[in-house]
Write a protein that holds these residues in place. Structure first.
Motif, PDB file in Angstrom:
ATOM      1  N   GLU A   1      -7.271   5.762  -4.674  1.00 19.74           N
ATOM      2  CA  GLU A   1      -5.994   5.176  -3.751  1.00 19.74           C
ATOM      3  C   GLU A   1      -6.186   3.753  -3.818  1.00 19.74           C
ATOM      4  O   GLU A   1      -5.206   2.796  -3.472  1.00 19.74           O
TER       5      GLU A   1
ATOM      6  N   ARG B   1       0.911  -1.269   0.139  1.00 15.05           N
ATOM      7  CA  ARG B   1      -0.245   0.055  -0.095  1.00 15.05           C
ATOM      8  C   ARG B   1       0.861   1.150   0.008  1.00 15.05           C
ATOM      9  O   ARG B   1       0.670   2.338  -0.726  1.00 15.05           O
TER      10      ARG B   1
ATOM     11  N   ILE C   1      -2.806  12.831   0.859  1.00 21.32           N
ATOM     12  CA  ILE C   1      -1.350  12.111   0.455  1.00 21.32           C
ATOM     13  C   ILE C   1      -0.350  13.310   0.823  1.00 21.32           C
ATOM     14  O   ILE C   1       0.897  12.875   1.050  1.00 21.32           O
TER      15      ILE C   1
ATOM     16  N   VAL D   1       2.210   1.689  -3.803  1.00 25.58           N
ATOM     17  CA  VAL D   1       1.076   2.329  -4.510  1.00 25.58           C
ATOM     18  C   VAL D   1       1.038   3.949  -4.127  1.00 25.58           C
ATOM     19  O   VAL D   1       0.977   4.665  -5.297  1.00 25.58           O
ATOM     20  N   LEU D   2       0.913   4.519  -2.891  1.00 27.18           N
ATOM     21  CA  LEU D   2       0.696   5.735  -2.809  1.00 27.18           C
ATOM     22  C   LEU D   2       1.873   6.546  -3.058  1.00 27.18           C
ATOM     23  O   LEU D   2       1.801   7.800  -3.421  1.00 27.18           O
TER      24      LEU D   2
ATOM     25  N   SER E   1      -5.768  13.668  -2.370  1.00 28.77           N
ATOM     26  CA  SER E   1      -4.583  14.153  -3.184  1.00 28.77           C
ATOM     27  C   SER E   1      -4.037  15.132  -2.161  1.00 28.77           C
ATOM     28  O   SER E   1      -3.049  14.988  -1.539  1.00 28.77           O
TER      29      SER E   1
ATOM     30  N   ILE F   1       1.455   6.562  -7.231  1.00 32.33           N
ATOM     31  CA  ILE F   1       0.175   6.773  -7.580  1.00 32.33           C
ATOM     32  C   ILE F   1      -0.378   7.389  -8.598  1.00 32.33           C
ATOM     33  O   ILE F   1      -0.999   6.736  -9.311  1.00 32.33           O
ATOM     34  N   ASP F   2       0.472   8.339  -8.947  1.00 33.03           N
ATOM     35  CA  ASP F   2       0.239   9.118 -10.227  1.00 33.03           C
ATOM     36  C   ASP F   2       0.578   8.017 -11.629  1.00 33.03           C
ATOM     37  O   ASP F   2      -0.219   7.996 -12.504  1.00 33.03           O
TER      38      ASP F   2
ATOM     39  N   LEU G   1      -5.689   1.074  -5.317  1.00 34.69           N
ATOM     40  CA  LEU G   1      -5.016   0.364  -6.717  1.00 34.69           C
ATOM     41  C   LEU G   1      -3.890  -0.730  -6.125  1.00 34.69           C
ATOM     42  O   LEU G   1      -3.621  -0.838  -4.964  1.00 34.69           O
TER      43      LEU G   1
ATOM     44  N   TYR H   1       0.549   4.743 -11.507  1.00 33.11           N
ATOM     45  CA  TYR H   1      -0.247   3.561 -11.607  1.00 33.11           C
ATOM     46  C   TYR H   1      -1.762   4.148 -11.980  1.00 33.11           C
ATOM     47  O   TYR H   1      -2.267   3.147 -12.652  1.00 33.11           O
ATOM     48  N   LEU H   2      -2.183   5.228 -11.705  1.00 30.71           N
ATOM     49  CA  LEU H   2      -3.273   5.646 -12.103  1.00 30.71           C
ATOM     50  C   LEU H   2      -3.176   5.805 -13.560  1.00 30.71           C
ATOM     51  O   LEU H   2      -4.269   5.562 -14.320  1.00 30.71           O
TER      52      LEU H   2
END
Length: 470
Positions: free
Chosen positions: A242, A59, A302, A62-63, A299, A66-67, A244, A69-70
């Protein structure tokens, strides 16, 4: 958009819920049952702390990325024939879905259980357009019938017993059968089966989205989701940004932790994987697929000191162990996100003006920390909220004045000495049988449940000095 589930004040909500015997008995039983089953699954899996560490690492990764993976997810969904919409706010998300529904001339919409659609107030927006929105999760459906709100992230109707449910179904839908769960479930199943067949659109949440393939992972226990996402011609999935995972390999770990933590099971009954709309030659699935990715303040989280809360996989384990939740239930929090996780995330998404009391609905016992499968330090984040509110003047004026006065006296030895000596004498005159003549504010709440100690007119320093002399 509002996360609020009640217009009552926090004190009024709590007063109501602590006197709700049905809710408290139901929550206690659920906490004990789920807790016992969870521990069995934890022991059976083995190396539980190592699993928690791994889930936390996934996790966090991913954070941190995140950009990327999105972007990968959106590219894959589009490549698979789906549509992707990034919604910065709840209003943007609901407006997009509203437009899709109007474009399809939708009259009936079936929904599977989804916290993020509750968060953005989707049902209300669609119903204002004259569309019929039907919750198909059994618990959510029963609450919709009775006009009630969810009180738990995983078990939305945890606060009701079978007698109340049977009464609601009888009054609202004419149910005349017995109050056994099997009969009630059969009645609801027959009631909504036709709704699945007639629905123009199916809406779901998203437990995890797989960036590598553009797939949506959905975890359920009833199978209603598969009907909601495959029978209607259009499927709209709504996900918090988030939620993801890079690949299926990471999702395997997260689902392992989710099922065990949420309900004490190895797996939920249905693990559904959806990748875009129906392809040529396939016999089921929607003709059109939309993925709505919701920011709605994430956002900002984060970029804040509360970033760790976005590791949450919505298992509800913190609610299942929390002593405060046991006493006031989900409705005591007044937010769709109750319990320890709600005490952290509700003020972040909804603001301190709406949810300033929630960080205080906690004894800081840290039980939630010990059960969180992704190791979110919930108690520390709750304490951080209190610190932020104190620093920004969000706490009550009388509290700030009291702390200022205490700090002033505590920093001046002479003033402190006078204060404790005078205070001891005054308290001995006014406190009788454990009660004070003035019972307001925190003092009043304190003495409702316990007696004040009986002072003898002597401060500790005086007592110590006299004892030393003897």
């Amino acid at each position: 958009m509002s996360l609020k589930t009640s217009n009552l004040s926090f004190k009024d909500r709590v007063d109501h819920e602590v006197n709700n015997d049905i809710m408290r008995k139901a929550v206690i039983k659920a906490q004990e049952t789920i807790g016992t089953n969870r521990q069995k699954m934890v022991d059976e899996l083995g190396h539980w702390e190592e699993w928690r560490d791994l889930a936390k690492q996934i996790r966090n990764h991913v954070l941190q990325n995140i950009d990327a993976y999105l972007y990968q997810l959106s590219e894959k969904v589009t490549e698979n024939g789906g549509h992707v919409y990034f919604a910065e706010t709840a209003e943007q998300a609901t407006e997009y879905i509203r437009k899709v529904a109007l474009d399809k001339n939708a009259k009936k919409i079936v929904k599977s259980k989804s916290m993020v659609t509750e968060e953005i107030g989707l049902n209300h927006v669609l119903e204002q357009e004259g569309m019929q929105v039907i919750e198909t999760d059994l618990g959510e459906y029963l609450l919709q019938v009775s006009g009630d709100k969810p009180s738990h992230i995983v078990v939305p109707a945890i606060h009701k017993d079978r007698h109340q449910i049977r009464k609601d179904l009888h009054e609202k839908l004419g149910y005349d059968g017995p109050e056994t769960p099997e009969d009630i479930t059969l009645f609801v199943r027959k009631k909504i089966r036709q709704d699945f067949l007639e629905a123009d659109i199916g809406i779901s949440g998203c437990n995890f989205a797989v960036a590598e393939t553009g797939s949506v992972c959905l975890v359920t226990n009833e199978g209603n989701l598969r009907l909601a996402t495959t029978v209607p011609k259009t499927h709209i999935a709504v996900m918090g940004m988030e939620r993801l995972a890079p690949t299926f390999e990471e999702v395997d770990v997260l689902i392992t932790m989710l099922a065990r933590s949420a309900v004490g099971a190895k797996l939920t009954s249905y693990n559904t994987w959806l990748t875009g709309p129906r392809l040529e030659g396939e016999t089921d699935g929607p003709e059109e697929f939309h993925l709505v990715i919701v920011d709605n303040g994430r956002s900002d989280i984060i970029a804040s000191e509360f970033k760790e809360v976005l590791r949450c996989i919505r298992c509800g384990a913190c609610l299942n162990t929390c002593p405060a939740y046991r006493q006031i239930g989900g409705h005591g929090y007044g937010s769709i996100y109750p319990g320890p996780i709600g005490s952290v995330i509700s003020p972040l998404l909804g603001g301190y003006d709406e949810f300033k009391e929630l960080p205080y609905a906690c004894s800081l016992c840290t039980a939630c920390n010990s059960v969180c499968p992704v190791k979110i330090p919930l108690a520390q984040l709750i304490l951080k909220h209190r610190e932020v509110m104190a620093q920004t003047g969000k706490t009550p004026a009388i509290e700030r004045l009291s702390i200022f006065g205490f700090g002033l006296a505590n920093s001046n030895p002479a003033l402190w000495k006078i204060g404790v000596n005078v205070g001891a004498k005054v308290a001995s005159k006014f406190i009788k049988n454990g009660k004070a003549p003035i019972s307001i504010g925190a003092l009043g709440e304190w003495t409702k449940a316990r007696d004040l100690p009986q002072p003898d007119g002597e401060s500790f320093r005086q007592w110590f000095k006299n004892r030393e002399a003897k």
